[in-house]
Write an enzyme that holds these catalytic residues in place. Structure first.
Site, PDB file in Angstrom:
ATOM      1  N   HIS A 154      29.674 -16.793 -21.094  1.00  0.00           N
ATOM      2  CA  HIS A 154      30.601 -15.645 -21.124  1.00  0.00           C
ATOM      3  C   HIS A 154      32.036 -16.074 -21.367  1.00  0.00           C
ATOM      4  CE1 HIS A 154      27.645 -14.620 -17.691  1.00  0.00           C
ATOM      5  NE2 HIS A 154      27.192 -14.010 -18.781  1.00  0.00           N
ATOM      6  N   HIS A 204      35.455 -15.217 -19.664  1.00  0.00           N
ATOM      7  CA  HIS A 204      35.925 -14.649 -18.401  1.00  0.00           C
ATOM      8  C   HIS A 204      37.396 -14.253 -18.508  1.00  0.00           C
ATOM      9  CE1 HIS A 204      32.536 -15.497 -15.408  1.00  0.00           C
ATOM     10  NE2 HIS A 204      32.028 -15.811 -16.598  1.00  0.00           N
ATOM     11  N   HIS A 243      33.890 -11.336 -15.771  1.00  0.00           N
ATOM     12  CA  HIS A 243      33.727 -11.274 -17.224  1.00  0.00           C
ATOM     13  C   HIS A 243      34.905 -10.533 -17.859  1.00  0.00           C
ATOM     14  CE1 HIS A 243      29.045 -11.639 -16.788  1.00  0.00           C
ATOM     15  NE2 HIS A 243      29.717 -12.623 -16.199  1.00  0.00           N
ATOM     16  N   HIS A 298      28.218  -4.517 -17.756  1.00  0.00           N
ATOM     17  CA  HIS A 298      27.682  -5.783 -18.267  1.00  0.00           C
ATOM     18  C   HIS A 298      26.486  -5.499 -19.176  1.00  0.00           C
ATOM     19  CE1 HIS A 298      26.625  -9.999 -18.392  1.00  0.00           C
ATOM     20  NE2 HIS A 298      25.390  -9.700 -18.019  1.00  0.00           N
ATOM     21  N   HIS A 344      30.542  -5.872 -21.678  1.00  0.00           N
ATOM     22  CA  HIS A 344      31.816  -6.578 -21.516  1.00  0.00           C
ATOM     23  C   HIS A 344      32.108  -7.291 -22.834  1.00  0.00           C
ATOM     24  CE1 HIS A 344      30.549  -7.039 -17.017  1.00  0.00           C
ATOM     25  NE2 HIS A 344      31.214  -5.912 -17.198  1.00  0.00           N
ATOM     26  N   ASP A 356      30.618 -10.748 -22.913  1.00  0.00           N
ATOM     27  CA  ASP A 356      29.170 -10.970 -22.761  1.00  0.00           C
ATOM     28  C   ASP A 356      28.587 -11.613 -24.015  1.00  0.00           C
ATOM     29  OD1 ASP A 356      29.285  -9.847 -20.270  1.00  0.00           O
ATOM     30  OD2 ASP A 356      28.515  -7.877 -20.890  1.00  0.00           O
ATOM     31  N   HIS A 359      26.967 -21.015 -17.286  1.00  0.00           N
ATOM     32  CA  HIS A 359      26.359 -20.855 -15.960  1.00  0.00           C
ATOM     33  C   HIS A 359      25.117 -21.718 -15.756  1.00  0.00           C
ATOM     34  CE1 HIS A 359      28.778 -17.411 -14.474  1.00  0.00           C
ATOM     35  NE2 HIS A 359      28.951 -17.184 -15.774  1.00  0.00           N
ATOM     36  N   ARG A 396      28.824 -21.719 -11.722  1.00  0.00           N
ATOM     37  CA  ARG A 396      29.591 -21.993 -12.940  1.00  0.00           C
ATOM     38  C   ARG A 396      29.582 -23.505 -13.181  1.00  0.00           C
ATOM     39  NH1 ARG A 396      34.328 -17.326 -12.391  1.00  0.00           N
ATOM     40  NH2 ARG A 396      32.824 -15.682 -11.939  1.00  0.00           N
TER      41      ARG A 396
HETATM   42 ZN    ZN Z   1      29.410  -9.309 -18.411  1.00  0.00          ZN
HETATM   43 CU    CU Z   2      30.115 -15.946 -16.736  1.00  0.00          CU
END
Ligand code: ZN
Ligand code: CU
Length: 192
Positions: free
Chosen positions: A89, A91, A107, A115, A124, A127, A164, A181
């Site tokens: 993602h 962020h 995000h 999401h 998002h 995403d 992730h 993370r």
């Molecule tokens: Zn998201």
């Molecule tokens: Cu993330």
């Protein structure tokens, strides 16, 4: 008679001076307009994010974002992963100061959407779905995304990139349940 002429001449001179001043002022205004236009078109065509390990992992890599018509082409080369899917993602914050990457926030979601998956219309902006690492723990992926922008409102410059530990299930709100993370990066302007 001579005096009248003098007055007319003075009046003419004054008018000429005022006109010259007005012209000069307009030129300055035009110049200001031009430079403002240039500032409004930053023209960023490429960005880069260098992923460093977080949470004690060995995950590292480089992600580039390149303008591709109305889309942005994402190219990621990442290593040190466990084989399989890893949530990927953008962020909200370009802040990797926390060891667990938590300083990057949630995000990136300038539109206030739920999401979702990269192909969803409602998602998002950050995403980007999953990276799929091979048995060697490496992944190379290239795709173009219609929602990412390199400049203007909602641009991704200065935001964070997170990889992730777990797969993004593409539906759990608001995180995709992607776990810890493992790597964090800041998106910066790159040489085109
Ligand atoms: Zn998201
Ligand atoms: Cu993330």
């Amino acid at each position: 008679m001579r005096r009248k002429l003098e007055i007319v001449a003075l009046a003419l001179a004054a008018t000429l001076m005022l006109t010259a001043q007005a012209v000069a002022q307009n030129k300055t205004k035009d110049k200001a307009k031009t430079s403002m236009k240039m500032e409004q078109a930053p023209g960023i065509s490429k960005a880069v994010a260098v992923l460093n390990p977080a949470s004690g992992s060995n995950v590292r890599g480089v992600v580039t974002f390149t303008k591709d018509g109305n889309m942005v082409k994402v190219v990621a080369d990442i290593e040190g992963l466990t084989p399989g899917n890893h949530g990927f993602h953008i962020h909200e914050f370009g802040d990797c100061s926390a060891k667990d990457g938590s300083s990057a926030g949630g995000h990136f979601n300038p539109a206030g959407a739920p999401h979702g998956a990269p192909a969803d219309k409602q998602r998002h902006t950050g995403d980007l779905g999953n990276l799929v690492a091979g048995q060697d723990g490496k992944v190379h992926v290239e795709f173009s995304d219609p929602m990412l922008k390199l400049d203007g409102a909602g641009a991704i410059i200065g935001r964070g990139v997170i990889v992730h530990a777990n797969p993004d299930d593409l539906k759990t709100q608001p995180t995709g349940n992607a776990g810890g993370r493992q790597a964090c990066a800041v998106i910066g302007v790159a040489k085109p």
